[in-house]
Motif scaffolding. Sequence first.
Motif, PDB file in Angstrom:
ATOM      1  N   VAL A  70       0.836  -1.198   0.000  1.00 45.98           N
ATOM      2  CA  VAL A  70       0.000   0.000   0.000  1.00 45.98           C
ATOM      3  C   VAL A  70       0.876   1.255   0.000  1.00 45.98           C
ATOM      4  O   VAL A  70       1.875   1.336   0.706  1.00 45.98           O
ATOM      5  CB  VAL A  70      -0.960   0.022   1.215  1.00 45.98           C
ATOM      6  N   GLY A  71       0.480   2.217  -0.825  1.00 46.23           N
ATOM      7  CA  GLY A  71       1.199   3.484  -0.907  1.00 46.23           C
ATOM      8  C   GLY A  71       2.129   3.522  -2.100  1.00 46.23           C
ATOM      9  O   GLY A  71       2.771   2.519  -2.428  1.00 46.23           O
ATOM     10  N   PRO A  72       2.207   4.678  -2.785  1.00 42.66           N
ATOM     11  CA  PRO A  72       3.040   4.794  -3.987  1.00 42.66           C
ATOM     12  C   PRO A  72       4.528   4.600  -3.709  1.00 42.66           C
ATOM     13  O   PRO A  72       5.245   4.025  -4.527  1.00 42.66           O
ATOM     14  CB  PRO A  72       2.749   6.215  -4.480  1.00 42.66           C
ATOM     15  N   ASP A  73       5.016   5.053  -2.557  1.00 43.21           N
ATOM     16  CA  ASP A  73       6.441   4.896  -2.273  1.00 43.21           C
ATOM     17  C   ASP A  73       6.802   3.437  -2.044  1.00 43.21           C
ATOM     18  O   ASP A  73       7.909   2.996  -2.362  1.00 43.21           O
ATOM     19  CB  ASP A  73       6.848   5.754  -1.069  1.00 43.21           C
ATOM     20  N   THR A  74       5.850   2.667  -1.522  1.00 39.59           N
ATOM     21  CA  THR A  74       6.110   1.241  -1.311  1.00 39.59           C
ATOM     22  C   THR A  74       6.246   0.515  -2.639  1.00 39.59           C
ATOM     23  O   THR A  74       7.116  -0.341  -2.814  1.00 39.59           O
ATOM     24  CB  THR A  74       4.972   0.609  -0.489  1.00 39.59           C
ATOM     25  N   ARG A  75       5.401   0.864  -3.583  1.00 37.18           N
ATOM     26  CA  ARG A  75       5.487   0.235  -4.906  1.00 37.18           C
ATOM     27  C   ARG A  75       6.804   0.612  -5.594  1.00 37.18           C
ATOM     28  O   ARG A  75       7.432  -0.208  -6.262  1.00 37.18           O
ATOM     29  CB  ARG A  75       4.289   0.646  -5.753  1.00 37.18           C
ATOM     30  N   LEU A  76       7.224   1.863  -5.412  1.00 36.71           N
ATOM     31  CA  LEU A  76       8.489   2.309  -5.995  1.00 36.71           C
ATOM     32  C   LEU A  76       9.661   1.547  -5.390  1.00 36.71           C
ATOM     33  O   LEU A  76      10.578   1.107  -6.101  1.00 36.71           O
ATOM     34  CB  LEU A  76       8.671   3.808  -5.783  1.00 36.71           C
ATOM     35  N   LEU A  77       9.639   1.354  -4.078  1.00 41.45           N
ATOM     36  CA  LEU A  77      10.712   0.616  -3.430  1.00 41.45           C
ATOM     37  C   LEU A  77      10.714  -0.842  -3.868  1.00 41.45           C
ATOM     38  O   LEU A  77      11.772  -1.487  -3.900  1.00 41.45           O
ATOM     39  CB  LEU A  77      10.571   0.711  -1.902  1.00 41.45           C
ATOM     40  N   GLY A  78       9.537  -1.370  -4.200  1.00 38.71           N
ATOM     41  CA  GLY A  78       9.476  -2.724  -4.733  1.00 38.71           C
ATOM     42  C   GLY A  78      10.248  -2.845  -6.026  1.00 38.71           C
ATOM     43  O   GLY A  78      10.915  -3.862  -6.281  1.00 38.71           O
ATOM     44  N   LEU A  79      10.185  -1.808  -6.859  1.00 37.56           N
ATOM     45  CA  LEU A  79      10.968  -1.794  -8.104  1.00 37.56           C
ATOM     46  C   LEU A  79      12.455  -1.644  -7.816  1.00 37.56           C
ATOM     47  O   LEU A  79      13.299  -2.301  -8.438  1.00 37.56           O
ATOM     48  CB  LEU A  79      10.492  -0.648  -9.006  1.00 37.56           C
ATOM     49  N   ARG A 118      21.488  -0.270  -6.917  1.00 39.02           N
ATOM     50  CA  ARG A 118      20.549   0.169  -5.882  1.00 39.02           C
ATOM     51  C   ARG A 118      21.236   1.051  -4.861  1.00 39.02           C
ATOM     52  O   ARG A 118      20.698   2.090  -4.443  1.00 39.02           O
ATOM     53  CB  ARG A 118      19.938  -1.059  -5.192  1.00 39.02           C
ATOM     54  N   ASP A 119      22.431   0.680  -4.451  1.00 36.86           N
ATOM     55  CA  ASP A 119      23.154   1.480  -3.461  1.00 36.86           C
ATOM     56  C   ASP A 119      23.448   2.877  -3.992  1.00 36.86           C
ATOM     57  O   ASP A 119      23.305   3.879  -3.272  1.00 36.86           O
ATOM     58  CB  ASP A 119      24.463   0.791  -3.075  1.00 36.86           C
ATOM     59  N   ARG A 120      23.887   2.962  -5.253  1.00 33.82           N
ATOM     60  CA  ARG A 120      24.170   4.277  -5.835  1.00 33.82           C
ATOM     61  C   ARG A 120      22.911   5.128  -5.904  1.00 33.82           C
ATOM     62  O   ARG A 120      22.937   6.330  -5.605  1.00 33.82           O
ATOM     63  CB  ARG A 120      24.780   4.112  -7.229  1.00 33.82           C
ATOM     64  N   LEU A 121      21.798   4.501  -6.293  1.00 34.31           N
ATOM     65  CA  LEU A 121      20.542   5.236  -6.405  1.00 34.31           C
ATOM     66  C   LEU A 121      20.089   5.744  -5.048  1.00 34.31           C
ATOM     67  O   LEU A 121      19.735   6.926  -4.891  1.00 34.31           O
ATOM     68  CB  LEU A 121      19.476   4.335  -7.026  1.00 34.31           C
ATOM     69  N   LEU A 122      20.089   4.879  -4.046  1.00 30.90           N
ATOM     70  CA  LEU A 122      19.652   5.289  -2.712  1.00 30.90           C
ATOM     71  C   LEU A 122      20.550   6.369  -2.139  1.00 30.90           C
ATOM     72  O   LEU A 122      20.075   7.332  -1.525  1.00 30.90           O
ATOM     73  CB  LEU A 122      19.623   4.081  -1.777  1.00 30.90           C
ATOM     74  N   SER A 123      21.848   6.216  -2.336  1.00 24.20           N
ATOM     75  CA  SER A 123      22.782   7.204  -1.811  1.00 24.20           C
ATOM     76  C   SER A 123      22.516   8.582  -2.408  1.00 24.20           C
ATOM     77  O   SER A 123      22.568   9.603  -1.702  1.00 24.20           O
ATOM     78  CB  SER A 123      24.216   6.760  -2.110  1.00 24.20           C
ATOM     79  N   ARG A 124      22.190   8.611  -3.698  1.00 19.93           N
ATOM     80  CA  ARG A 124      21.898   9.887  -4.343  1.00 19.93           C
ATOM     81  C   ARG A 124      20.554  10.453  -3.876  1.00 19.93           C
ATOM     82  O   ARG A 124      20.444  11.652  -3.583  1.00 19.93           O
ATOM     83  CB  ARG A 124      21.892   9.708  -5.862  1.00 19.93           C
ATOM     84  N   VAL A 125      19.545   9.602  -3.763  1.00 25.48           N
ATOM     85  CA  VAL A 125      18.210  10.065  -3.390  1.00 25.48           C
ATOM     86  C   VAL A 125      18.188  10.651  -1.984  1.00 25.48           C
ATOM     87  O   VAL A 125      17.527  11.666  -1.732  1.00 25.48           O
ATOM     88  CB  VAL A 125      17.192   8.909  -3.515  1.00 25.48           C
TER      89      VAL A 125
END
Length: 286
Positions: free
Chosen positions: A250-259, A268-275
């Motif tokens: 449930v929730g748009p951010d949860t679906r995004l994290l699923g991707l 994934r680490d590079r993306l999270l670190s930047r975000v």
Amino acid sequence: MPNTDDARAVLLTGANGGVGRATARALAEHGFQVFAGTRSEAGGLAEIPGVRVLPLDVTDPGSIADAVREVRGAADGGLHAVINNAGIIVQGPLELVPADELRRQFEVNVFGPAAVTRAFLPMLRSGRGRVVNVSAATARVAGPFFGPVSASKAALASMSDALRLELAHWGIHVVVVEPGLLDTPIFAKSAASTARTAAALPPEQVAMYREQLAAVTAAMGAGKPAPPSIVARAVVRALTAPRPRPRYTVGPDTRLLGLVARLPLRTRDRLLSRVVGLRGIAPAKG
């Protein structure tokens, strides 16, 4: 309150939080008899028709046993569901999280649901009931400084997967509800607890993470939290569907994290670190 002979009885832990209150109200409105377990003040829960408040500390075996006796005495037809919603958030750099706080994270978020589920399983078998465990999106993607809560929710999700197979023989469905950022007091309580912990640590230790923590806090503050009602609706679906899904995201951010969870780990680490704003921050000297 609905008559116990007619209403399906459910146990809800952590009923006095934001998600708990919304869920208790939604279930009562759908005709369930809700046993609302609370560790502290119940507020206006008892004023909701169909809700019966009972003291319940999921980390206390004696409190769980008392709750079993009370529910068994009032719900003759067995139990339609146990909803393990009680939870806390322990956050911060793992290096700075006190050992007792890390243990408390697992006591409430993992060992508590396990103990409650075990205690109420005889009533669930009698009522051909269901188990709903409220996890979190961080169970699939652990962000920096959210290691304790992420690990506990991942453990709860794994335990749910095993339990789903173990209880299938009795027709007991096990469901995980996975929300993301929510507009509830739990996040403010967690931040306040983290601040108290930091105040008791040597300043030079806290200084090592000051810039990183400020960046992550700013990134979190830019998010748009969803109302707790989205979790309540998912729980209702899990309890009323003839064949509930094993997981409700449930929730748009949860679906995004699923991707994001499907990405290669280094990507994934590079993306999270930047975000979250960690890219470019120079390490402080220890």
